[in-house]
Write a protein that holds these residues in place. Structure first.
Motif, PDB file in Angstrom:
ATOM      1  N   VAL A 138       7.604   7.363  15.833  1.00 46.09           N
ATOM      2  CA  VAL A 138       8.872   6.968  16.451  1.00 46.09           C
ATOM      3  C   VAL A 138       8.889   7.403  17.916  1.00 46.09           C
ATOM      4  O   VAL A 138       9.305   6.640  18.799  1.00 46.09           O
ATOM      5  N   ALA A 139       8.417   8.622  18.202  1.00 43.45           N
ATOM      6  CA  ALA A 139       8.361   9.094  19.587  1.00 43.45           C
ATOM      7  C   ALA A 139       7.443   8.212  20.425  1.00 43.45           C
ATOM      8  O   ALA A 139       7.776   7.857  21.566  1.00 43.45           O
ATOM      9  N   ALA A 140       6.311   7.827  19.873  1.00 41.89           N
ATOM     10  CA  ALA A 140       5.393   6.938  20.606  1.00 41.89           C
ATOM     11  C   ALA A 140       6.025   5.573  20.834  1.00 41.89           C
ATOM     12  O   ALA A 140       5.899   4.989  21.920  1.00 41.89           O
ATOM     13  N   LEU A 141       6.732   5.070  19.837  1.00 36.87           N
ATOM     14  CA  LEU A 141       7.400   3.778  19.963  1.00 36.87           C
ATOM     15  C   LEU A 141       8.480   3.819  21.046  1.00 36.87           C
ATOM     16  O   LEU A 141       8.576   2.915  21.876  1.00 36.87           O
ATOM     17  N   LEU A 142       9.272   4.877  21.053  1.00 34.28           N
ATOM     18  CA  LEU A 142      10.325   5.001  22.059  1.00 34.28           C
ATOM     19  C   LEU A 142       9.736   5.165  23.460  1.00 34.28           C
ATOM     20  O   LEU A 142      10.257   4.602  24.432  1.00 34.28           O
ATOM     21  N   THR A 143       8.646   5.917  23.576  1.00 35.51           N
ATOM     22  CA  THR A 143       7.989   6.080  24.876  1.00 35.51           C
ATOM     23  C   THR A 143       7.429   4.759  25.362  1.00 35.51           C
ATOM     24  O   THR A 143       7.607   4.381  26.526  1.00 35.51           O
ATOM     25  N   THR A 144       6.782   4.034  24.479  1.00 30.61           N
ATOM     26  CA  THR A 144       6.226   2.728  24.840  1.00 30.61           C
ATOM     27  C   THR A 144       7.332   1.766  25.262  1.00 30.61           C
ATOM     28  O   THR A 144       7.189   1.029  26.243  1.00 30.61           O
ATOM     29  N   LEU A 190       0.840  -1.201   0.000  1.00 29.43           N
ATOM     30  CA  LEU A 190       0.000   0.000   0.000  1.00 29.43           C
ATOM     31  C   LEU A 190       0.872   1.247   0.000  1.00 29.43           C
ATOM     32  O   LEU A 190       0.902   2.002   0.984  1.00 29.43           O
ATOM     33  N   PRO A 191       1.575   1.529  -1.086  1.00 25.45           N
ATOM     34  CA  PRO A 191       2.514   2.653  -1.092  1.00 25.45           C
ATOM     35  C   PRO A 191       1.848   4.010  -0.895  1.00 25.45           C
ATOM     36  O   PRO A 191       2.433   4.912  -0.312  1.00 25.45           O
ATOM     37  N   GLY A 192       0.606   4.169  -1.353  1.00 26.59           N
ATOM     38  CA  GLY A 192      -0.109   5.429  -1.156  1.00 26.59           C
ATOM     39  C   GLY A 192      -0.377   5.697   0.313  1.00 26.59           C
ATOM     40  O   GLY A 192      -0.189   6.810   0.812  1.00 26.59           O
ATOM     41  N   PHE A 193      -0.797   4.653   1.023  1.00 25.53           N
ATOM     42  CA  PHE A 193      -1.044   4.773   2.462  1.00 25.53           C
ATOM     43  C   PHE A 193       0.262   5.020   3.207  1.00 25.53           C
ATOM     44  O   PHE A 193       0.331   5.845   4.122  1.00 25.53           O
ATOM     45  N   ALA A 194       1.323   4.330   2.789  1.00 27.84           N
ATOM     46  CA  ALA A 194       2.635   4.516   3.413  1.00 27.84           C
ATOM     47  C   ALA A 194       3.120   5.947   3.208  1.00 27.84           C
ATOM     48  O   ALA A 194       3.687   6.551   4.125  1.00 27.84           O
ATOM     49  N   ALA A 195       2.887   6.502   2.024  1.00 30.96           N
ATOM     50  CA  ALA A 195       3.291   7.888   1.753  1.00 30.96           C
ATOM     51  C   ALA A 195       2.522   8.867   2.631  1.00 30.96           C
ATOM     52  O   ALA A 195       3.070   9.878   3.064  1.00 30.96           O
ATOM     53  N   THR A 196       1.259   8.563   2.902  1.00 30.03           N
ATOM     54  CA  THR A 196       0.457   9.412   3.778  1.00 30.03           C
ATOM     55  C   THR A 196       1.009   9.408   5.200  1.00 30.03           C
ATOM     56  O   THR A 196       0.984  10.421   5.891  1.00 30.03           O
ATOM     57  N   LEU A 197       1.518   8.265   5.631  1.00 27.18           N
ATOM     58  CA  LEU A 197       2.035   8.140   6.993  1.00 27.18           C
ATOM     59  C   LEU A 197       3.417   8.756   7.179  1.00 27.18           C
ATOM     60  O   LEU A 197       3.872   8.892   8.320  1.00 27.18           O
ATOM     61  N   VAL A 198       4.087   9.131   6.094  1.00 28.55           N
ATOM     62  CA  VAL A 198       5.437   9.688   6.199  1.00 28.55           C
ATOM     63  C   VAL A 198       5.457  10.923   7.092  1.00 28.55           C
ATOM     64  O   VAL A 198       6.372  11.102   7.898  1.00 28.55           O
ATOM     65  N   THR A 199       4.451  11.776   6.980  1.00 26.86           N
ATOM     66  CA  THR A 199       4.426  12.995   7.800  1.00 26.86           C
ATOM     67  C   THR A 199       4.253  12.674   9.288  1.00 26.86           C
ATOM     68  O   THR A 199       4.625  13.470  10.136  1.00 26.86           O
ATOM     69  N   TRP A 200       3.698  11.518   9.593  1.00 25.78           N
ATOM     70  CA  TRP A 200       3.486  11.110  10.985  1.00 25.78           C
ATOM     71  C   TRP A 200       4.649  10.302  11.546  1.00 25.78           C
ATOM     72  O   TRP A 200       4.638   9.908  12.714  1.00 25.78           O
ATOM     73  N   LEU A 201       5.654  10.045  10.742  1.00 29.09           N
ATOM     74  CA  LEU A 201       6.759   9.196  11.163  1.00 29.09           C
ATOM     75  C   LEU A 201       7.454   9.669  12.444  1.00 29.09           C
ATOM     76  O   LEU A 201       7.675   8.864  13.348  1.00 29.09           O
ATOM     77  N   PRO A 202       7.794  10.949  12.585  1.00 31.63           N
ATOM     78  CA  PRO A 202       8.429  11.381  13.844  1.00 31.63           C
ATOM     79  C   PRO A 202       7.545  11.127  15.069  1.00 31.63           C
ATOM     80  O   PRO A 202       8.039  10.728  16.125  1.00 31.63           O
ATOM     81  N   HIS A 203       6.236  11.319  14.921  1.00 30.54           N
ATOM     82  CA  HIS A 203       5.317  11.090  16.027  1.00 30.54           C
ATOM     83  C   HIS A 203       5.242   9.599  16.382  1.00 30.54           C
ATOM     84  O   HIS A 203       5.188   9.221  17.555  1.00 30.54           O
TER      85      HIS A 203
END
Length: 126
Positions: free
Chosen positions: A42-48, A27-40
């Motif tokens: 990663v921060a959630a993953l590190l916090t978890t 789903l490359p279109g969906f993945a491209a949409t999520l690119v802008t959310w990537l820093p958020h």
């Protein structure tokens, strides 16, 4: 409800990882949409991850800080500079391969390594 979803995701982490990678490829279109959310994300993953490790394991890791900083200094500074020196002596310092070698040797370990250790039921904090 959300607790149940998180519990299921954590008990089937390997499958979630595989499904996530497959979804990104299929789903490359969906993945491209999520690119802008990537820093958020990663921060959630590190916090978890920090919450999963717990404060006692994190403080134990703090005691090993001198060893950790020494390792980082050697692996991310001395080794790349040594390789650059060897490549310079060989006259290869301006080649694309030299750039790849030096940058790859200076690259940090993946930030998800703790998560991968936890998925493999290893100690992620020590």
């Amino acid at each position: 409800m959300i607790t149940r979803i998180f519990w299921l995701a954590s008990t089937h982490a390997r499958l979630c990882l595989i499904l996530g990678l497959a979804a990104g490829l299929l789903l490359p279109g969906f993945a491209a949409t999520l690119v802008t959310w990537l820093p958020h994300m990663v921060a959630a993953l590190l916090t978890t991850t920090a919450l999963r490790i717990g404060h006692q394991a994190a403080m134990g890791a703090m005691r090993d800080l001198r060893w950790g900083l020494g390792s980082v200094a050697v692996l991310q500074m001395i080794v790349p500079l040594f390789l650059l020196g060897v490549l310079t002596l060989a006259g290869l310092q301006d080649t694309p391969a030299a750039l790849v070698i030096v940058l790859t040797s200076a690259a940090p370990a993946i930030t998800g390594s703790v998560n991968l250790a936890l998925m493999m039921r290893l100690d992620g904090g020590g």
